[in-house]
Motif scaffolding. Structure first.
Motif, mmCIF file in Angstrom:
data_model
loop_
_atom_site.group_PDB
_atom_site.id
_atom_site.type_symbol
_atom_site.label_atom_id
_atom_site.label_comp_id
_atom_site.label_asym_id
_atom_site.label_seq_id
_atom_site.Cartn_x
_atom_site.Cartn_y
_atom_site.Cartn_z
ATOM 1 N N THR A 1 -6.346 -7.959 6.992
ATOM 2 C CA THR A 1 -4.979 -7.997 7.350
ATOM 3 C C THR A 1 -4.222 -6.806 8.078
ATOM 4 O OG1 THR A 1 -4.712 -8.835 4.960
ATOM 5 C CG2 THR A 1 -2.537 -8.188 5.916
ATOM 6 N N THR A 2 -3.392 -7.078 9.214
ATOM 7 C CA THR A 2 -2.757 -6.244 9.800
ATOM 8 C C THR A 2 -1.487 -5.670 9.387
ATOM 9 O OG1 THR A 2 -3.975 -6.838 12.069
ATOM 10 C CG2 THR A 2 -2.038 -5.654 12.150
ATOM 11 N N PHE A 3 -1.051 -4.405 9.215
ATOM 12 C CA PHE A 3 -0.125 -4.070 8.906
ATOM 13 C C PHE A 3 0.646 -3.176 9.942
ATOM 14 C CE2 PHE A 3 -3.104 -4.190 5.210
ATOM 15 C CZ PHE A 3 -2.422 -4.826 4.179
ATOM 16 N N LYS A 4 1.981 -3.405 9.865
ATOM 17 C CA LYS A 4 2.851 -2.930 11.137
ATOM 18 C C LYS A 4 3.750 -2.154 10.362
ATOM 19 C CE LYS A 4 1.949 -7.134 13.496
ATOM 20 N NZ LYS A 4 2.621 -8.222 14.371
ATOM 21 N N LYS A 5 4.731 -1.337 11.372
ATOM 22 C CA LYS A 5 5.740 -0.399 11.011
ATOM 23 C C LYS A 5 6.702 -1.171 9.972
ATOM 24 C CE LYS A 5 7.781 2.132 13.885
ATOM 25 N NZ LYS A 5 7.138 3.521 13.379
ATOM 26 N N SER A 6 6.966 0.007 8.960
ATOM 27 C CA SER A 6 7.877 -0.499 7.725
ATOM 28 C C SER A 6 6.946 -1.043 6.778
ATOM 29 C CB SER A 6 9.198 -1.389 8.258
ATOM 30 O OG SER A 6 10.094 -0.703 9.154
ATOM 31 N N GLU A 7 5.764 -1.360 6.900
ATOM 32 C CA GLU A 7 5.097 -2.016 5.994
ATOM 33 C C GLU A 7 4.058 -0.916 5.419
ATOM 34 O OE1 GLU A 7 4.479 -6.334 7.925
ATOM 35 O OE2 GLU A 7 2.958 -5.167 8.001
ATOM 36 N N THR A 8 3.527 -1.497 4.247
ATOM 37 C CA THR A 8 2.477 -0.507 3.417
ATOM 38 C C THR A 8 1.104 -1.089 3.493
ATOM 39 O OG1 THR A 8 4.246 0.538 2.121
ATOM 40 C CG2 THR A 8 2.176 0.707 1.264
ATOM 41 N N ALA A 9 0.260 -0.580 3.953
ATOM 42 C CA ALA A 9 -0.991 -0.966 4.091
ATOM 43 C C ALA A 9 -1.748 -0.839 2.558
ATOM 44 C CB ALA A 9 -1.988 0.030 4.903
ATOM 45 N N GLN A 10 -2.391 -2.073 2.110
ATOM 46 C CA GLN A 10 -3.033 -2.212 1.026
ATOM 47 C C GLN A 10 -4.523 -2.338 1.083
ATOM 48 O OE1 GLN A 10 -1.671 -2.138 -2.617
ATOM 49 N NE2 GLN A 10 -4.026 -1.908 -2.726
ATOM 50 N N SER A 11 -5.285 -1.672 0.258
ATOM 51 C CA SER A 11 -6.604 -1.745 0.363
ATOM 52 C C SER A 11 -7.035 -2.925 -0.498
ATOM 53 C CB SER A 11 -7.416 -0.648 -0.203
ATOM 54 O OG SER A 11 -8.818 -0.874 -0.857
ATOM 55 N N PHE A 12 -8.033 -3.694 -0.074
ATOM 56 C CA PHE A 12 -8.754 -4.859 -0.777
ATOM 57 C C PHE A 12 -9.509 -4.337 -2.005
ATOM 58 C CE2 PHE A 12 -8.218 -6.880 3.665
ATOM 59 C CZ PHE A 12 -7.513 -7.985 3.358
ATOM 60 N N ILE A 13 -10.131 -3.438 -1.984
ATOM 61 C CA ILE A 13 -11.038 -2.995 -2.924
ATOM 62 C C ILE A 13 -10.393 -1.629 -3.959
ATOM 63 C CG2 ILE A 13 -13.043 -3.588 -1.615
ATOM 64 C CD1 ILE A 13 -13.699 -0.713 -0.875
ATOM 65 N N PHE A 14 -9.566 -1.199 -3.532
ATOM 66 C CA PHE A 14 -8.962 -0.298 -4.361
ATOM 67 C C PHE A 14 -7.744 -0.477 -4.782
ATOM 68 C CE2 PHE A 14 -12.453 2.411 -2.138
ATOM 69 C CZ PHE A 14 -13.159 2.771 -3.239
ATOM 70 N N GLU A 15 -7.239 -0.901 -5.547
ATOM 71 C CA GLU A 15 -5.958 -1.408 -5.892
ATOM 72 C C GLU A 15 -4.865 -0.284 -5.663
ATOM 73 O OE1 GLU A 15 -3.174 -3.876 -9.351
ATOM 74 O OE2 GLU A 15 -5.419 -3.478 -9.657
ATOM 75 N N GLU A 16 -5.158 0.785 -6.345
ATOM 76 C CA GLU A 16 -4.236 1.948 -6.060
ATOM 77 C C GLU A 16 -3.986 2.600 -4.723
ATOM 78 O OE1 GLU A 16 -8.484 3.817 -7.358
ATOM 79 O OE2 GLU A 16 -7.309 1.855 -7.398
ATOM 80 N N LEU A 17 -4.901 2.302 -3.753
ATOM 81 C CA LEU A 17 -4.853 2.787 -2.500
ATOM 82 C C LEU A 17 -3.773 1.868 -1.566
ATOM 83 C CD1 LEU A 17 -6.016 4.910 -0.532
ATOM 84 C CD2 LEU A 17 -7.790 3.359 0.001
ATOM 85 N N ARG A 18 -2.681 2.754 -1.263
ATOM 86 C CA ARG A 18 -1.699 2.238 -0.199
ATOM 87 C C ARG A 18 -1.316 3.301 0.578
ATOM 88 N NH1 ARG A 18 -0.326 0.891 -5.494
ATOM 89 N NH2 ARG A 18 -0.529 -1.409 -6.079
ATOM 90 N N ALA A 19 -1.097 2.832 1.897
ATOM 91 C CA ALA A 19 -0.582 3.838 2.809
ATOM 92 C C ALA A 19 0.600 3.248 3.584
ATOM 93 C CB ALA A 19 -1.490 4.229 3.897
ATOM 94 N N GLU A 20 1.712 3.931 3.689
ATOM 95 C CA GLU A 20 2.864 3.719 4.445
ATOM 96 C C GLU A 20 2.725 3.940 5.771
ATOM 97 O OE1 GLU A 20 6.293 5.703 3.050
ATOM 98 O OE2 GLU A 20 6.142 4.927 0.764
ATOM 99 N N ILE A 21 2.886 2.870 6.608
ATOM 100 C CA ILE A 21 2.374 2.723 8.127
ATOM 101 C C ILE A 21 3.415 3.766 8.900
ATOM 102 C CG2 ILE A 21 2.399 1.580 10.233
ATOM 103 C CD1 ILE A 21 0.362 0.893 8.127
ATOM 104 N N ASP A 22 4.904 3.729 8.559
ATOM 105 C CA ASP A 22 5.691 4.891 8.940
ATOM 106 C C ASP A 22 5.108 6.224 8.840
ATOM 107 O OD1 ASP A 22 7.232 2.672 10.150
ATOM 108 O OD2 ASP A 22 8.644 2.991 8.511
ATOM 109 N N ARG A 23 4.449 6.599 7.746
ATOM 110 C CA ARG A 23 3.875 7.782 7.477
ATOM 111 C C ARG A 23 3.053 8.250 8.347
ATOM 112 N NH1 ARG A 23 2.114 10.354 1.522
ATOM 113 N NH2 ARG A 23 1.106 12.194 2.436
ATOM 114 N N VAL A 24 1.980 7.288 8.466
ATOM 115 C CA VAL A 24 0.664 7.413 9.196
ATOM 116 C C VAL A 24 1.148 7.700 10.587
ATOM 117 C CG1 VAL A 24 -1.388 6.300 9.932
ATOM 118 C CG2 VAL A 24 -0.718 5.937 7.679
ATOM 119 N N PHE A 25 2.024 7.091 11.116
ATOM 120 C CA PHE A 25 2.368 6.966 12.716
ATOM 121 C C PHE A 25 3.706 7.823 12.838
ATOM 122 C CE2 PHE A 25 -0.224 3.264 12.289
ATOM 123 C CZ PHE A 25 -1.399 3.629 13.010
#
Length: 246
Positions: free
Chosen positions: A220-244
């Motif tokens: 899956t590709t995540f873009k601005k204003s979205e939150t990346a979600q790991s497939f294998i770690f349910e608790e692992l998420r990253a806001e794209i706007d924060r990363v960039f």
């Protein structure tokens, strides 16, 4: 090889790997509209006769002999530069850009907070990871960021980790994306990594690949204003706007 645009979009990772072996012609409604080809890198010959592929070069022309693993180790011991060794080729690691460092720093903070007090440990480059396609095919890479869940079980007597990370992250650049999206994707997939994040500061996107049985099972590709979600770690998420954030 010809592939229609819908098939390409649905299986982009697969065709990125195939582009390293042959030209991919993209069609729409039966009409050829684009071409997917491998990017080029440049190879130089070192003083000791080994070949180094420089990531920050714009041309590609690998015409010399491939370096052995022993030659790679000799070069690594003699030089203060950072190198990777993938399928018999030595890659020099250029100094990262500011956008690269900000993305990794933000992700490291997110990963650290997510896994604090848990069995899995975030690690950041420079940190050599040894991956073997076969007992004889040894590869040494330095992922930008990784999650290791069996650290204590795979430390050797010299305090080097000899296992396989559960998750690895690579930040792309125009000069390294061929290696990261084709060579490294295939290497990680073939050697037991479960999840691979490619982070692209240029278009501010994060693509997450989930590997099962040495194949891409989901991505899956995540873009601005979205939150990346790991497939294998349910608790692992990253806001794209924060990363960039720049």
């Amino acid at each position: 090889m010809k592939v229609n645009s819908t098939e390409l979009q649905n299986n982009f990772g697969k065709y990125l790997m195939l582009a390293g072996q042959e030209e991919i012609i993209i069609t729409r409604n039966g009409t050829e509209i684009a071409k997917l080809t491998a990017m080029k890198e440049a190879t130089v010959t070192n003083i000791d006769g080994t070949n180094t592929v420089h990531e920050n070069a714009s041309d590609y022309g690998y015409g010399g002999k491939k370096a052995t693993y022993e030659e790679f180790l000799q070069l690594q011991q003699k030089s203060e530069e950072r190198y990777e060794y993938i399928d018999g080729e030595i890659y020099w690691l250029a100094s990262p850009r500011t956008a690269h460092q900000i993305a990794i720093t933000e992700l490291l903070v997110i990963f650290y907070n997510t896994f604090q007090g848990k069995d899995c440990t975030p690690m950041v480059a420079p940190y050599d990871i040894e991956l073997r396609r076969t007992p004889e095919n040894i590869n040494i890479v330095q992922p930008d960021l990784m999650i290791i869940c069996d650290l204590e079980d795979h430390l050797n007597e010299n305090d080097y980790y000899k296992g396989v990370p559960k998750l690895v992250v690579e930040v792309l650049s125009k000069s390294t994306q061929r290696k990261d999206l084709i060579k490294k994707l295939d290497l990680y997939m073939s050697c037991g990594v479960n999840e691979y994040w490619t982070v692209n500061p240029d278009n501010q996107e994060v693509t997450i690949y989930h590997f099962e049985d040495k194949n891409i099972s989901h991505y899956t590709t995540f873009k601005k204003s979205e939150t990346a979600q790991s497939f294998i770690f349910e608790e692992l998420r990253a806001e794209i706007d924060r990363v960039f954030r720049l």
